[in-house]
Motif scaffolding. Structure first.
Motif, PDB file in Angstrom:
ATOM      1  N   ALA A  64       8.134   7.792   1.228  1.00  0.00           N
ATOM      2  CA  ALA A  64       9.353   8.506   1.620  1.00  0.00           C
ATOM      3  C   ALA A  64       8.967   9.874   2.161  1.00  0.00           C
ATOM      4  N   PRO A  65       9.758  10.393   3.102  1.00  0.00           N
ATOM      5  CA  PRO A  65       9.492  11.760   3.568  1.00  0.00           C
ATOM      6  C   PRO A  65       9.921  12.768   2.515  1.00  0.00           C
ATOM      7  N   GLU A  66       9.428  13.990   2.654  1.00  0.00           N
ATOM      8  CA  GLU A  66       9.805  15.017   1.684  1.00  0.00           C
ATOM      9  C   GLU A  66      11.296  15.347   1.815  1.00  0.00           C
ATOM     10  N   GLY A  67      11.856  15.807   0.728  1.00  0.00           N
ATOM     11  CA  GLY A  67      13.241  16.252   0.747  1.00  0.00           C
ATOM     12  C   GLY A  67      14.271  15.157   0.662  1.00  0.00           C
ATOM     13  N   LEU A 122       0.818  -1.215   0.000  1.00  0.00           N
ATOM     14  CA  LEU A 122       0.000   0.000   0.000  1.00  0.00           C
ATOM     15  C   LEU A 122       0.854   1.268   0.000  1.00  0.00           C
ATOM     16  N   PRO A 123       0.314   2.374  -0.524  1.00  0.00           N
ATOM     17  CA  PRO A 123       1.077   3.629  -0.626  1.00  0.00           C
ATOM     18  C   PRO A 123       0.955   4.517   0.605  1.00  0.00           C
ATOM     19  N   GLY A 124       1.940   5.419   0.752  1.00  0.00           N
ATOM     20  CA  GLY A 124       1.810   6.509   1.715  1.00  0.00           C
ATOM     21  C   GLY A 124       2.359   6.254   3.097  1.00  0.00           C
ATOM     22  N   LEU A 125       3.518   5.605   3.185  1.00  0.00           N
ATOM     23  CA  LEU A 125       4.113   5.283   4.481  1.00  0.00           C
ATOM     24  C   LEU A 125       4.279   6.531   5.344  1.00  0.00           C
ATOM     25  N   LEU A 177      16.826  13.093  -1.495  1.00  0.00           N
ATOM     26  CA  LEU A 177      17.523  13.106  -2.777  1.00  0.00           C
ATOM     27  C   LEU A 177      17.308  11.815  -3.547  1.00  0.00           C
ATOM     28  N   TRP A 178      17.251  10.714  -2.812  1.00  0.00           N
ATOM     29  CA  TRP A 178      17.125   9.409  -3.466  1.00  0.00           C
ATOM     30  C   TRP A 178      15.685   9.111  -3.879  1.00  0.00           C
ATOM     31  N   GLY A 179      14.759   9.982  -3.543  1.00  0.00           N
ATOM     32  CA  GLY A 179      13.350   9.744  -3.834  1.00  0.00           C
ATOM     33  C   GLY A 179      13.051   9.782  -5.317  1.00  0.00           C
ATOM     34  N   GLY A 180      11.982   9.094  -5.700  1.00  0.00           N
ATOM     35  CA  GLY A 180      11.584   9.061  -7.100  1.00  0.00           C
ATOM     36  C   GLY A 180      10.154   8.582  -7.237  1.00  0.00           C
ATOM     37  N   GLY A 181       9.706   8.430  -8.473  1.00  0.00           N
ATOM     38  CA  GLY A 181       8.359   7.959  -8.747  1.00  0.00           C
ATOM     39  C   GLY A 181       7.337   9.078  -8.648  1.00  0.00           C
ATOM     40  N   ARG A 182       7.127   9.549  -7.434  1.00  0.00           N
ATOM     41  CA  ARG A 182       6.242  10.683  -7.170  1.00  0.00           C
ATOM     42  C   ARG A 182       6.951  11.614  -6.184  1.00  0.00           C
ATOM     43  N   THR A 183       6.636  12.899  -6.245  1.00  0.00           N
ATOM     44  CA  THR A 183       7.190  13.838  -5.277  1.00  0.00           C
ATOM     45  C   THR A 183       6.590  13.563  -3.906  1.00  0.00           C
ATOM     46  N   SER A 184       7.447  13.354  -2.907  1.00  0.00           N
ATOM     47  CA  SER A 184       6.971  13.007  -1.569  1.00  0.00           C
ATOM     48  C   SER A 184       6.719  14.254  -0.743  1.00  0.00           C
ATOM     49  N   LEU A 185       5.623  14.227   0.000  1.00  0.00           N
ATOM     50  CA  LEU A 185       5.253  15.372   0.833  1.00  0.00           C
ATOM     51  C   LEU A 185       5.123  14.992   2.302  1.00  0.00           C
ATOM     52  N   GLY A 186       5.469  13.758   2.650  1.00  0.00           N
ATOM     53  CA  GLY A 186       5.315  13.293   4.023  1.00  0.00           C
ATOM     54  C   GLY A 186       6.260  13.985   4.981  1.00  0.00           C
ATOM     55  N   LYS A 187       5.716  14.432   6.118  1.00  0.00           N
ATOM     56  CA  LYS A 187       6.529  15.143   7.109  1.00  0.00           C
ATOM     57  C   LYS A 187       6.608  14.427   8.451  1.00  0.00           C
ATOM     58  N   THR A 188       6.027  13.248   8.553  1.00  0.00           N
ATOM     59  CA  THR A 188       5.996  12.521   9.822  1.00  0.00           C
ATOM     60  C   THR A 188       7.386  12.048  10.205  1.00  0.00           C
ATOM     61  N   ILE A 224       4.038  -4.987   9.915  1.00  0.00           N
ATOM     62  CA  ILE A 224       3.988  -4.681   8.491  1.00  0.00           C
ATOM     63  C   ILE A 224       5.358  -4.184   8.041  1.00  0.00           C
ATOM     64  N   SER A 225       5.805  -4.680   6.910  1.00  0.00           N
ATOM     65  CA  SER A 225       7.102  -4.251   6.382  1.00  0.00           C
ATOM     66  C   SER A 225       7.022  -2.819   5.870  1.00  0.00           C
ATOM     67  N   ALA A 226       7.977  -1.997   6.254  1.00  0.00           N
ATOM     68  CA  ALA A 226       8.078  -0.617   5.768  1.00  0.00           C
ATOM     69  C   ALA A 226       9.043  -0.576   4.585  1.00  0.00           C
ATOM     70  N   ARG A 227       8.660   0.161   3.560  1.00  0.00           N
ATOM     71  CA  ARG A 227       9.516   0.283   2.375  1.00  0.00           C
ATOM     72  C   ARG A 227       9.805   1.743   2.078  1.00  0.00           C
ATOM     73  N   LEU A 228      11.062   2.059   1.870  1.00  0.00           N
ATOM     74  CA  LEU A 228      11.474   3.398   1.464  1.00  0.00           C
ATOM     75  C   LEU A 228      11.476   3.476  -0.059  1.00  0.00           C
ATOM     76  N   THR A 229      10.800   4.466  -0.614  1.00  0.00           N
ATOM     77  CA  THR A 229      10.765   4.635  -2.064  1.00  0.00           C
ATOM     78  C   THR A 229      11.923   5.527  -2.484  1.00  0.00           C
TER      79      THR A 229
END
Length: 303
Positions: free
Chosen positions: A47-50, A11-14, A52-63, A77-82
């Protein structure tokens, strides 16, 4: 007796939908009978915002990452970094924030993973963080089945997400060994035009934006696909020839030995995420109860 096959959802939006999952996951555990017994939640990615290694979609998560990981550990549940940036260079590997996230997630109770595109990053992560499993990103746009075969045979990856346009290529999918089928993770609910020729350029635009300095102006990618400016609509995704329905999962993919299914939606908002969960995981007779528990209020006027 042959054990019953379970559909494992990713599922999306970790980070992006942390507040949603804080409400939903207790409900999912407490009322497991409201949800189909033939599926489960295998991982949540983002992935959280900001990053460098992020991709696919721009991340806006601030948690805070510690809070995110604690929630995943609590519900096994397994956590995955995008981290699917396709344009990484050697100097980017030293990024402090991304390395700190990898160090933290390597200590997860349930093994955590990283969704990757760059082979440079694959080599780095295997050496630096060997306890993180790797997923080959759909941002590689593997539309040629021979390329998918090559990717599935790479020992680097625990899972491979092919381009959605291979979803219904059953003749060739049936040629895969069971070991290969176990690694395939289908993207179910893509809305992009199946004839789009600029998908890779779209992903590269996001990678470029993540690498840009604060003063750089990177123009948005101009989608050339049919109805590309219309935004995501689940109803439109359902009409996509590559759409994978719950009936497809139950009657076609599970009997064929495919058990991993990814839902896109990091940039779409929690309301759409709930619709995906209602459709893919929730028994029809309990969908209203899930809505009521998540957001409905008898005195709330929407208009």
């Amino acid at each position: 007796m042959t054990p019953k096959k379970i559909a494992h959802y990713h599922l999306p939006g970790l980070f992006e939908f942390y507040e949603f999952y804080k409400v939903f996951l207790p409900l999912y555990r407490q009322h497991r009978d409201w949800f189909y017994e033939w599926c489960d939640i295998a991982s949540i990615y983002g992935a959280p915002e900001g990053c460098l290694w992020g991709g696919g979609r721009t991340s806006l998560g601030k948690t805070d990452a510690h809070d995110v990981l604690a929630l995943m550990d609590m519900y096994n549940i397994s956590a995955r970094l995008t981290f699917s940036n396709s344009l990484l260079r050697e100097e980017h590997l030293a990024d402090k924030k991304c390395n700190e996230l990898c160090r933290l997630f390597e200590g997860a109770k349930i093994p955590a993973g990283v969704i990757v595109h760059s082979d440079l990053l694959v080599t780095y992560l295997k050496l630096k963080y060997p306890d993180l499993y790797l997923i080959s990103s759909t941002t590689k746009v593997l539309t040629d089945f021979k390329d998918l075969l090559t990717e599935l045979d790479r020992p680097d990856f625990k899972y491979v997400v092919p381009d959605f346009r291979l979803n219904k290529n059953f003749d060739k999918l049936l040629s895969l060994t069971q070991e290969q089928r176990n690694k395939v993770e289908f993207l179910c609910n893509e809305c992009c035009d199946i004839n789009c020729r600029s998908r890779k350029a779209c992903y590269e635009n996001v990678s470029r934006k993540n690498l840009a300095s604060s003063g750089d102006e990177i123009p948005d990618h101009k989608c050339t696909g049919k109805d590309g400016q219309g935004g995501y609509k689940f109803s439109k995704a359902m009409k996509n020839p590559a759409f994978i329905s719950i009936q497809d999962i139950q009657k076609t993919y599970l009997p064929m030995g495919f058990t991993n299914f990814k839902l896109e939606g990091r940039g779409l908002g929690s309301a759409l995420l709930l619709e995906f969960i209602l459709y893919y995981m929730t028994k029809p007779e309990h969908q209203l109860e899930v809505r009521e528990e998540i957001y409905l209020d008898a005195v709330l006027d929407l208009f």
